[in-house]
Design a protein around this motif. Structure first.
Motif, PDB file in Angstrom:
ATOM      1  N   ARG A 169       6.785   6.594  10.141  1.00  0.00           N
ATOM      2  CA  ARG A 169       7.436   5.979  11.163  1.00  0.00           C
ATOM      3  C   ARG A 169       6.824   6.143  12.446  1.00  0.00           C
ATOM      4  NH1 ARG A 169      10.005  10.750   9.406  1.00  0.00           N
ATOM      5  NH2 ARG A 169      10.449  12.333  10.680  1.00  0.00           N
ATOM      6  N   HIS A 170       5.651   7.136  12.488  1.00  0.00           N
ATOM      7  CA  HIS A 170       4.936   7.204  13.958  1.00  0.00           C
ATOM      8  C   HIS A 170       3.885   6.236  14.051  1.00  0.00           C
ATOM      9  CE1 HIS A 170       2.336   8.464  10.618  1.00  0.00           C
ATOM     10  NE2 HIS A 170       1.181   8.616  11.597  1.00  0.00           N
ATOM     11  N   ASN A 171       3.800   5.469  12.991  1.00  0.00           N
ATOM     12  CA  ASN A 171       2.923   4.383  13.226  1.00  0.00           C
ATOM     13  C   ASN A 171       3.249   2.948  13.186  1.00  0.00           C
ATOM     14  OD1 ASN A 171       0.465   2.146  12.278  1.00  0.00           O
ATOM     15  ND2 ASN A 171      -0.737   4.491  12.276  1.00  0.00           N
ATOM     16  N   ARG A 172       2.957   2.338  14.355  1.00  0.00           N
ATOM     17  CA  ARG A 172       3.766   0.906  14.777  1.00  0.00           C
ATOM     18  C   ARG A 172       3.167  -0.119  13.634  1.00  0.00           C
ATOM     19  NH1 ARG A 172       2.471  -3.027  18.426  1.00  0.00           N
ATOM     20  NH2 ARG A 172       4.190  -4.464  18.894  1.00  0.00           N
ATOM     21  N   TYR A 173       1.958  -0.034  13.374  1.00  0.00           N
ATOM     22  CA  TYR A 173       1.261  -0.982  12.808  1.00  0.00           C
ATOM     23  C   TYR A 173       1.766  -1.072  11.169  1.00  0.00           C
ATOM     24  CZ  TYR A 173      -2.370  -3.264  10.141  1.00  0.00           C
ATOM     25  OH  TYR A 173      -3.080  -4.344   9.072  1.00  0.00           O
ATOM     26  N   GLU A 174       1.998   0.368  10.772  1.00  0.00           N
ATOM     27  CA  GLU A 174       2.602   0.292   9.531  1.00  0.00           C
ATOM     28  C   GLU A 174       4.064  -0.086   9.305  1.00  0.00           C
ATOM     29  OE1 GLU A 174       0.752   1.013   7.042  1.00  0.00           O
ATOM     30  OE2 GLU A 174      -1.053   1.723   7.922  1.00  0.00           O
ATOM     31  N   ILE A 175       4.594   0.286  10.326  1.00  0.00           N
ATOM     32  CA  ILE A 175       5.999  -0.470  10.195  1.00  0.00           C
ATOM     33  C   ILE A 175       6.316  -1.875  10.372  1.00  0.00           C
ATOM     34  CG2 ILE A 175       8.239  -0.258  11.503  1.00  0.00           C
ATOM     35  CD1 ILE A 175       7.586   2.395  12.675  1.00  0.00           C
ATOM     36  N   ILE A 176       5.553  -2.288  11.003  1.00  0.00           N
ATOM     37  CA  ILE A 176       5.449  -3.797  11.404  1.00  0.00           C
ATOM     38  C   ILE A 176       5.140  -4.650  10.081  1.00  0.00           C
ATOM     39  CG2 ILE A 176       4.568  -6.049  12.383  1.00  0.00           C
ATOM     40  CD1 ILE A 176       4.524  -4.339  15.158  1.00  0.00           C
ATOM     41  N   ARG A 177       3.609  -4.156   9.520  1.00  0.00           N
ATOM     42  CA  ARG A 177       3.701  -4.755   8.205  1.00  0.00           C
ATOM     43  C   ARG A 177       4.270  -4.529   7.278  1.00  0.00           C
ATOM     44  NH1 ARG A 177       0.442  -2.386   4.233  1.00  0.00           N
ATOM     45  NH2 ARG A 177       0.103  -0.190   4.457  1.00  0.00           N
ATOM     46  N   THR A 178       5.117  -3.344   7.138  1.00  0.00           N
ATOM     47  CA  THR A 178       5.972  -3.133   5.979  1.00  0.00           C
ATOM     48  C   THR A 178       7.216  -4.289   6.052  1.00  0.00           C
ATOM     49  OG1 THR A 178       5.318  -0.912   5.691  1.00  0.00           O
ATOM     50  CG2 THR A 178       7.269  -1.314   4.692  1.00  0.00           C
ATOM     51  N   ILE A 179       7.675  -4.070   7.074  1.00  0.00           N
ATOM     52  CA  ILE A 179       8.826  -5.073   7.565  1.00  0.00           C
ATOM     53  C   ILE A 179       8.368  -6.479   7.143  1.00  0.00           C
ATOM     54  CG2 ILE A 179      10.239  -6.286   9.139  1.00  0.00           C
ATOM     55  CD1 ILE A 179      10.401  -3.538  10.487  1.00  0.00           C
TER      56      ILE A 179
END
Length: 527
Positions: A169-179
């Motif tokens: 949750r600290h990483n915006r890139y990981e959140i967006i690509r997971t969504i």
């Protein structure tokens, strides 16, 4: 009062016993699986729709609640605590048990669906019958083993996707690509195809995000006939499938690398990144594994190219007055396309390919010779005395079933979460070829900041020794890299960065001068 774990140790701590609430969450999740298991053994539930809802909600709620309990009291930042101390994630007893259980499920799913309750003529029984209400709601048809699989697949990506988002949750890139992968799986791979089947019964089932050669069956005769007979929407889907291969995919790969598909869209990658995240560190980083990877995955590409060409070739006609696309013109077109690609790579990208160029030359020669032989020796529907359907079934069994399903997913706890993507997926191989030769994507490194902790290499799911590049300050431009960004996320020094930039200097990057590269004493004391 909420307490925050302030521990900032890079290695984390050995796992502690589960808290009471975590045990309850685990019990809730397993209760959902138990309902499915009881249905598999023939237990008849009076209200199938209700019990299916309870089962899926229990699985989803159990995973989600366990996730919240695991991460809410920890500070933001990746916590790979004790992954080598847990039996399930370190190839221990429970890891092998999980692998055997998942592998067994895939074997039954692919080869013995009758044990799940599939009845070809008549009402379904067992666990498949439990999914009938949901299938009829979406498509109007009774459930099949593939609908059961698709439903569980989607629930797994959604539930473990939430876990992944909490963890990163600290990483915006990981959140967006997971969504993104959650959306594409739920909408494009599950809901929309089912609704399309309800609206147009003659339309072949179409996972909109699957592109050839991943959906190797898309250009078979029955599907082509189905597309054509379904009117404008069927023809549009057929054209979309062709454009996806030759236009859409190359453009997106040029701009963003293969990550646009492998880490943002693909269902195989979606399951690997979410449900398989706990096993990413198990990927083999040895040079031997890398050599095996290159030979195996590119052999699969040759196999699927030959198979698809043979299948299409078998149902085309020879009369030029009736058909604009005849057997001969199709074969010449395929050979010409391969020739152009090979010539372009050898003339303009030879330095970047190095040894790969020789391997590519061998593969190209084999493909062309087989294509010519097909034209000379094959008859109507036959290839080297074999029916084209035999070749298709062989590929479907060996690659589509055994490799991608039984081994690719069942062996997550043994070989890591990307064993299929790395060793067997022809789509990943083709996108990797494009990424290596003409994509703007690269992972840049700041070698002067690297402390050689090895986190990046450890958690690279594709088996790339990222640290070796980081130590030299060399750009990472690997055909196998799926651009998941975890190497950058776990780096404590900010050495790695995913970027899109100009092609010039992308591979021939300047490297940091290391102490063992030169004899420093000769420079200090010249003779």
């Amino acid at each position: 009062m909420t307490t925050i774990d302030k521990n900032m140790a890079l290695t984390g701590q050995p796992p502690k016993a589960l808290a009471p609430k975590q045990r309850l969450a685990t019990l809730i999740g397993f209760s959902g699986l138990i309902i499915l298991l009881l249905a598999s053994f023939g237990i008849q539930f009076p209200n199938k729709g209700l019990w299916l809802t309870l089962s899926l909600l229990a699985i989803f709620a159990g995973v989600t609640w366990f996730t919240v309990l695991s991460y809410q009291q920890k500070s933001k930042g990746i916590k790979n605590d004790g992954v080598w101390f847990k039996s399930v994630s370190s190839m221990g007893f429970w890891g092998w048990m999980a692998g055997i259980a998942i592998t067994g499920f895939y074997i039954v799913l692919y080869f013995f669906p009758q044990y799940l309750g599939l009845v070809k003529e008549g009402a379904n029984t067992g666990v498949i019958a439990l999914f009938d209400p949901l299938s009829r709601l979406l498509s109007g048809n009774p459930a099949s083993q593939w609908f059961v699989y698709g439903t569980l697949y989607t629930v797994a990506i959604l539930a473990f996707g939430i876990k992944f988002i909490w963890k990163y949750r600290h990483n915006r890139y990981e959140i967006i690509r997971t969504i993104s992968v959650m959306f594409f799986q739920a909408a494009f791979a599950f809901i929309i195809p089912e609704i399309m089947a309800r609206l147009n019964g003659s339309l072949p089932y179409y996972d909109l995000k699957n592109i050839w050669p991943l959906n190797y069956y898309n250009f078979e005769r029955y599907r082509i006939n189905g597309f054509i007979s379904s009117g404008d929407i069927g023809l549009a889907l057929l054209i979309f499938g062709i454009l996806s291969v030759f236009v859409i995919s190359p453009i997106l790969t040029y701009r963003y690398g293969k990550r646009w598909y492998c880490s943002w869209v693909c269902g195989c990658g979606g399951l690997a990144e979410t449900a398989g995240d706990a096993f990413r560190h198990l990927s083999d980083k040895t040079v031997k594994a890398w050599k095996i990877e290159r030979w195996v995955v590119h052999s699969v590409v040759v196999f699927v190219t030959l198979m698809t060409t043979a299948v299409i070739y078998s149902y085309l006609g020879n009369d030029t007055s009736k058909y604009w696309l005849t057997k001969s013109s199709f074969l010449i077109g395929v050979a010409s396309l391969l020739t152009l690609v090979f010539a372009w790579a050898m003339v303009f990208k030879r330095k970047q390919l190095q040894k790969d160029a020789r391997y590519g030359a061998i593969g190209y020669f084999v493909v062309i010779m087989v294509l010519i032989s097909m034209h000379v020796f094959s008859g109507e529907g036959n290839i080297f005395l074999f029916k084209s359907e035999t070749l298709r079934k062989s590929y479907g069994f060996l690659i589509g079933s055994i490799f991608s399903g039984v081994i690719g997913t069942g062996f997550y706890p043994i070989f890591g979460n990307r064993v299929w993507c790395r060793f067997g997926c022809p789509m990943a191989a083709i996108l990797g070829f494009q990424q290596r030769l003409f994509s703007k994507f690269r992972i840049t490194t700041n070698g002067g900041q690297c402390i050689s902790c090895g986190n990046c290499s450890t958690y690279c799911e594709m088996g790339i020794d990222v640290r070796a590049y980081a130590q030299k300050g060399e750009n990472i431009v690997r055909s196998s890299c799926v651009g998941c960004g975890i190497c950058s996320a776990v780096c404590p020094r900010g050495v790695l960065k995913l970027e899109n930039g100009p092609l010039k200097g992308r591979i021939e990057a300047k490297q940091v001068l290391l102490g063992n590269d030169v004899d420093l004493m000769e420079l200090v004391n010249p003779k």
